[in-house]
Design an enzyme around this catalytic site. Structure first.
Site, PDB file in Angstrom:
ATOM      1  N   GLY A  14     -21.593  14.975  41.491  1.00 26.36           N
ATOM      2  CA  GLY A  14     -22.613  15.021  40.642  1.00 26.36           C
ATOM      3  C   GLY A  14     -22.974  15.191  38.971  1.00 26.36           C
ATOM      4  O   GLY A  14     -24.601  15.240  38.414  1.00 26.36           O
TER       5      GLY A  14
ATOM      6  N   PRO B 104     -20.125  23.333  41.829  1.00 25.16           N
ATOM      7  CA  PRO B 104     -19.022  22.477  42.540  1.00 25.16           C
ATOM      8  C   PRO B 104     -18.438  21.248  41.489  1.00 25.16           C
ATOM      9  O   PRO B 104     -19.053  20.392  40.663  1.00 25.16           O
ATOM     10  CB  PRO B 104     -19.937  21.531  43.372  1.00 25.16           C
ATOM     11  CG  PRO B 104     -21.427  21.761  43.262  1.00 25.16           C
ATOM     12  CD  PRO B 104     -21.119  23.505  42.106  1.00 25.16           C
TER      13      PRO B 104
ATOM     14  N   SER C 256     -17.356  17.790  34.683  1.00 24.37           N
ATOM     15  CA  SER C 256     -15.919  17.789  33.674  1.00 24.37           C
ATOM     16  C   SER C 256     -16.658  17.496  32.288  1.00 24.37           C
ATOM     17  O   SER C 256     -15.863  18.326  31.899  1.00 24.37           O
ATOM     18  CB  SER C 256     -14.916  16.531  34.102  1.00 24.37           C
ATOM     19  OG  SER C 256     -16.489  15.203  33.748  1.00 24.37           O
ATOM     20  N   ALA C 257     -17.679  17.516  32.361  1.00 22.42           N
ATOM     21  CA  ALA C 257     -18.323  17.532  30.985  1.00 22.42           C
ATOM     22  C   ALA C 257     -18.308  19.009  31.024  1.00 22.42           C
ATOM     23  O   ALA C 257     -18.575  19.556  29.305  1.00 22.42           O
ATOM     24  CB  ALA C 257     -19.913  17.081  30.702  1.00 22.42           C
TER      25      ALA C 257
ATOM     26  N   GLY D  99     -22.171  17.093  36.179  1.00 17.88           N
ATOM     27  CA  GLY D  99     -21.444  16.913  35.393  1.00 17.88           C
ATOM     28  C   GLY D  99     -20.552  17.967  35.302  1.00 17.88           C
ATOM     29  O   GLY D  99     -20.663  18.256  34.109  1.00 17.88           O
TER      30      GLY D  99
ATOM     31  N   ASP E 251     -23.643  13.180  30.508  1.00 15.25           N
ATOM     32  CA  ASP E 251     -23.434  14.242  30.443  1.00 15.25           C
ATOM     33  C   ASP E 251     -22.779  15.127  29.859  1.00 15.25           C
ATOM     34  O   ASP E 251     -23.391  15.805  29.609  1.00 15.25           O
ATOM     35  CB  ASP E 251     -21.875  14.143  31.942  1.00 15.25           C
ATOM     36  CG  ASP E 251     -21.996  13.974  32.853  1.00 15.25           C
ATOM     37  OD1 ASP E 251     -23.179  12.639  33.305  1.00 15.25           O
ATOM     38  OD2 ASP E 251     -21.306  13.718  33.819  1.00 15.25           O
TER      39      ASP E 251
ATOM     40  N   GLY F 215     -16.819  16.912  40.667  1.00 18.67           N
ATOM     41  CA  GLY F 215     -16.942  15.355  41.744  1.00 18.67           C
ATOM     42  C   GLY F 215     -18.315  16.119  42.673  1.00 18.67           C
ATOM     43  O   GLY F 215     -17.771  15.228  43.737  1.00 18.67           O
TER      44      GLY F 215
HETATM   45  O1  PMV Z   1     -20.807  12.759  38.833  1.00 22.09           O
HETATM   46  P1  PMV Z   1     -21.074  12.595  37.288  1.00 22.09           P
HETATM   47  O2  PMV Z   1     -21.607  13.990  37.618  1.00 22.09           O
HETATM   48  O3  PMV Z   1     -20.245  12.572  36.568  1.00 22.09           O
HETATM   49  O4  PMV Z   1     -22.346  11.282  36.883  1.00 22.09           O
HETATM   50  C1  PMV Z   1     -21.862  10.581  36.823  1.00 22.09           C
HETATM   51  C2  PMV Z   1     -23.751   9.542  36.034  1.00 22.09           C
HETATM   52  C3  PMV Z   1     -22.984   7.846  36.498  1.00 22.09           C
HETATM   53  O5  PMV Z   1     -23.922   7.539  35.534  1.00 22.09           O
HETATM   54  C4  PMV Z   1     -23.043   7.006  37.734  1.00 22.09           C
HETATM   55  C5  PMV Z   1     -22.090   7.311  35.432  1.00 22.09           C
HETATM   56  C6  PMV Z   1     -22.434   7.753  33.456  1.00 22.09           C
HETATM   57  O6  PMV Z   1     -21.448   7.794  32.813  1.00 22.09           O
HETATM   58  O7  PMV Z   1     -23.248   8.331  33.114  1.00 22.09           O
END
Ligand code: PMV
Length: 322
Positions: free
Chosen positions: A113, A109, A117-118, A115, A160, A111
């Site tokens: 959490g 999914p 996009s990475a 990763g 990420d 957006g």
């Molecule tokens: O929401 P995600 O999967 O992009 O994870 C972000 C992790 C953070 O620590 C909130 C941001 C970061 O750049 O480390």
């Protein structure tokens, strides 16, 4: 990183070069990792796949296929869609890449959490390297894809894209060498989606504002999270899952104090613990997105999965580790 001399010739004839990138879960340390503290993260066995083909003429284009949507973009620094700007930023890291068309399939999914996009950026980089006969190590790929991540996250820590490129379980600290973590046994994680959308960029900005308003208090809170992270690493290496679960719960409490949890995430974490999880917490940016629970064995993992699904949360079990 080296570009083979025959790279350009291969680029025009190699069809459909493929690449992959992993998603990730942050076991402990999200947000404080943006501000120089360590985070403990695990790559997920699912992520993104990309296929790149050379075009006769530019401009470069990409199609992104998500579970419920398709997005077509053109590489352009002024593109209205961030994926178009990110593609442009990534292509700019190649000295002589041909115009390309990239097809990207995301198995996570977005957006949420995890990763996403990475994973996409790393998959595209991997495919482009195959297409252009560029040899690049995983850590070089992690550095390269920061340009892609900046488009989405503004001030990404780099955790990420590093996990997406390198895989495994590791202690990540911004600007320091990645520390691999050796697990005694695979970890069984249950990931549940709150169903609430969250923007990493906004959540990172929210925490940065809190730090600016109250530097001493928030700095101490980050330091407390860093202690939890270091202890979690020791627990992991000792195979002490009970301690790891407790540390995840403590990290969740501190993330809640940073206003990163929601009633829905609290409900899912409570249900996971009730079903036997050793610990449960927000993972990633928070403010919605996913939670992660640690299960002691496959039977409990299944029970936690059932409990989360009974609450209507899209969920899955991931085995990570050696
Ligand atoms: O929401 P995600 O999967 O992009 O994870 C972000 C992790 C953070 O620590 C909130 C941001 C970061 O750049 O480390």
């Amino acid at each position: 990183m080296t570009a083979a001399p025959e790279a350009e010739a291969r680029a025009t004839c190699a069809p459909g070069a493929r690449g992959v990138g992993c998603g990730k879960v942050i076991l402990l340390g999200e947000h404080s990792v943006v501000h120089g503290r360590p985070a403990l993260a695990a790559a997920l066995p699912r992520g993104a796949q990309a296929e790149a083909r050379a075009l006769e003429h530019g401009p470069s284009t990409a199609r992104f296929v998500f579970a419920d949507a398709r997005v077509d973009v053109t590489s352009d620094p002024e593109a209205s869609h961030p994926l178009g700007r990110a593609l442009c930023a990534l292509l700019a890291t190649y000295e002589s890449a041909p115009p390309v068309h990239v097809h990207v399939q995301l198995d996570l999914p977005a957006g949420a959490g995890l990763g996403a996009s990475a994973a996409m950026g790393v998959a595209i980089s991997d495919a482009l390297d195959a297409l252009t006969a560029t040899v690049r190590s995983p850590s070089e790929r992690a550095t390269q894809t920061l340009a892609w991540e900046r488009v989405f996250h503004g001030n990404p820590s780099g955790v990420d894209n590093t996990m997406a490129a390198v895989g495994g379980v590791a202690l990540f600290t911004r600007g320091a060498a990645l520390e691999r973590v050796r697990l005694r046994q695979p970890l069984l994680l249950v990931v549940g989606h709150s169903g609430e959308a969250s923007e990493t960029k906004e959540m990172v900005a929210l925490v940065a504002q809190q730090l600016e308003r109250e530097p001493a208090r928030i700095g101490e809170l980050f330091d407390a999270i860093a202690v939890l992270v270091r202890n979690a690493r020791l627990a992991l290496e000792a195979g002490d899952l009970r301690a790891l679960g407790q540390l995840m719960d403590m990290n969740h409490t501190l993330l809640s104090a940073l206003m990163l949890s929601t009633p829905r995430l609290e409900q899912l974490c409570a249900a996971a613990r009730e079903a036997g999880a050793l610990g449960a917490k927000v993972t990633g940016a928070g403010g919605g997105g996913c939670m992660v629970a640690l299960a002691p064995d496959a039977v409990v993992a299944e029970r936690v999965l059932t409990a989360l699904r009974a609450l209507g949360a899209e969920s899955f079990v991931a085995e990570v580790g050696p």
